[in-house]
Design a protein around this motif. Structure first.
Motif, PDB file in Angstrom:
ATOM      1  N   UNK A  15      40.963  32.798  46.560  1.00 17.36           N
ATOM      2  CA  UNK A  15      41.571  33.841  47.380  1.00 17.36           C
ATOM      3  C   UNK A  15      40.836  33.906  48.712  1.00 17.36           C
ATOM      4  N   UNK A  16      41.592  33.970  49.796  1.00 16.83           N
ATOM      5  CA  UNK A  16      40.964  34.032  51.094  1.00 16.83           C
ATOM      6  C   UNK A  16      41.830  34.824  52.043  1.00 16.83           C
ATOM      7  N   UNK A  17      41.200  35.298  53.112  1.00 15.93           N
ATOM      8  CA  UNK A  17      41.938  36.044  54.123  1.00 15.93           C
ATOM      9  C   UNK A  17      42.871  35.098  54.859  1.00 15.93           C
ATOM     10  N   UNK A  18      43.837  35.671  55.545  1.00 17.22           N
ATOM     11  CA  UNK A  18      44.774  34.875  56.311  1.00 17.22           C
ATOM     12  C   UNK A  18      44.038  34.003  57.323  1.00 17.22           C
ATOM     13  N   UNK A  19      44.253  32.690  57.235  1.00  8.74           N
ATOM     14  CA  UNK A  19      43.608  31.773  58.152  1.00  8.74           C
ATOM     15  C   UNK A  19      44.238  31.875  59.538  1.00  8.74           C
ATOM     16  N   UNK A  20      43.400  31.761  60.562  1.00  9.21           N
ATOM     17  CA  UNK A  20      43.876  31.722  61.937  1.00  9.21           C
ATOM     18  C   UNK A  20      43.999  30.259  62.326  1.00  9.21           C
ATOM     19  N   UNK A  21      45.223  29.726  62.297  1.00  6.82           N
ATOM     20  CA  UNK A  21      45.430  28.299  62.487  1.00  6.82           C
ATOM     21  C   UNK A  21      45.107  27.825  63.902  1.00  6.82           C
ATOM     22  N   UNK A  22      45.167  28.713  64.875  1.00  8.04           N
ATOM     23  CA  UNK A  22      45.021  28.301  66.267  1.00  8.04           C
ATOM     24  C   UNK A  22      43.675  28.707  66.858  1.00  8.04           C
ATOM     25  N   UNK A  23      42.740  29.112  66.001  1.00  5.64           N
ATOM     26  CA  UNK A  23      41.403  29.500  66.454  1.00  5.64           C
ATOM     27  C   UNK A  23      40.450  28.304  66.439  1.00  5.64           C
ATOM     28  N   UNK A  24      39.317  28.468  67.091  1.00 13.87           N
ATOM     29  CA  UNK A  24      38.204  27.509  67.041  1.00 13.87           C
ATOM     30  C   UNK A  24      38.544  26.150  67.649  1.00 13.87           C
ATOM     31  N   UNK A  25      39.376  26.151  68.680  1.00 13.67           N
ATOM     32  CA  UNK A  25      39.652  24.939  69.460  1.00 13.67           C
ATOM     33  C   UNK A  25      40.123  23.760  68.608  1.00 13.67           C
ATOM     34  N   UNK A  26      41.263  23.886  67.936  1.00 13.80           N
ATOM     35  CA  UNK A  26      41.754  22.762  67.133  1.00 13.80           C
ATOM     36  C   UNK A  26      42.133  21.565  67.996  1.00 13.80           C
TER      37      UNK A  26
END
Length: 249
Positions: A15-26
């Motif tokens: 179980x994990x929180x909603x991932x931020x797909x566009x964070x951390x300079x993909x």
């Protein structure tokens, strides 16, 4: 030092929180190999396009904020199947970019892209085994199904990886795209083949894992002009062209 991907096979999903797909300079590093029938003895001009997608700022359209995607790359041309010398139009390497590649936004477990006129679904990662992928901006097939799901660690986030049937892209990876790339079609066009060589956050590669095809730099990786495992058939061609040798991921 690059981070080793840990693959959780056969384990219950954490179980994990909603991932931020566009964070951390993909960063997405891709290869597209395309062949065009040339003149003079039925030869083939094959282009190898190696390129990166990076995010660069935001754009507000209506009520939605999109991340701007920029593309930079280099294209090498190689003459195959015909008598030498290659035509002048089928030699050399050219560098391009950065250029606008599109606009992305996240909504829950979905990624949307702006097509110039409307907001279009690009990926839906809310999938279970046996489900069929929806029709999206880069998927026009109605029979691509999920056959298995495992998990991998991208940075500090667990992401699901979906194995696909009836698709030229063997996998869909949560928040990343398919094993063909970010915007690239899930089923290849006849004259082109696509591969996602690496996905990383900033300069750290996480998918498909550390190695010669997962070397993320601030620019595009060096292009190899000769790809010894590339084959184009049949040659000469009339209607249909098959390209093999794009690295499967």
């Amino acid at each position: 030092m690059r981070t080793l991907v840990l693959l959780a096979l056969g384990l219950p999903f954490l179980a994990h929180a909603q991932n931020d797909y566009l964070a951390n300079d993909p960063v997405w590093t891709n290869t597209a190999v395309c062949g065009d029938v040339g003149g003079g003895g039925g030869g083939m001009c094959v282009s190898t396009d190696t390129y990166n997608y990076r995010l660069d700022g935001d754009s507000l359209i209506g009520v939605y904020t999109y991340s701007k995607v920029m593309r930079s790359g280099s294209v090498s041309l190689a003459w195959q199947g015909g008598p030498p010398p290659p035509p002048p139009a089928c030699t050399g390497i050219s560098v391009y970019g950065p250029q606008d590649a599109g606009l992305l936004r996240q909504d829950g477990l979905r990624l949307y892209a702006w097509d110039g006129d409307s907001d279009e679904l690009l990926y839906d990662f809310d999938l279970e085994v046996g489900e069929t992928l929806p029709i999206t901006m880069n998927n026009w097939n109605t029979d691509i199904t999920v056959t298995a799901i495992d998990s991998l660690l991208v940075g500090t986030e667990w992401r699901k990886r979906f194995a696909l049937a009836n698709s030229w892209a063997p996998f869909l990876i949560e928040g990343i795209g398919s094993s063909n790339g970010l915007f690239e079609p899930l089923s290849n066009f006849l004259e082109c083949g696509y591969s996602l060589d690496c996905f990383g956050l900033d300069t750290v590669g996480y998918y498909p894992g550390p190695g010669p095809n997962c070397s993320l730099a601030m620019g595009v990786a060096q292009v190899s002009i000769a790809r010894s495992n590339l084959t184009v058939s049949p040659n000469p061609v009339n209607d249909m062209l098959s390209i093999s040798g794009v690295d499967p991921q």
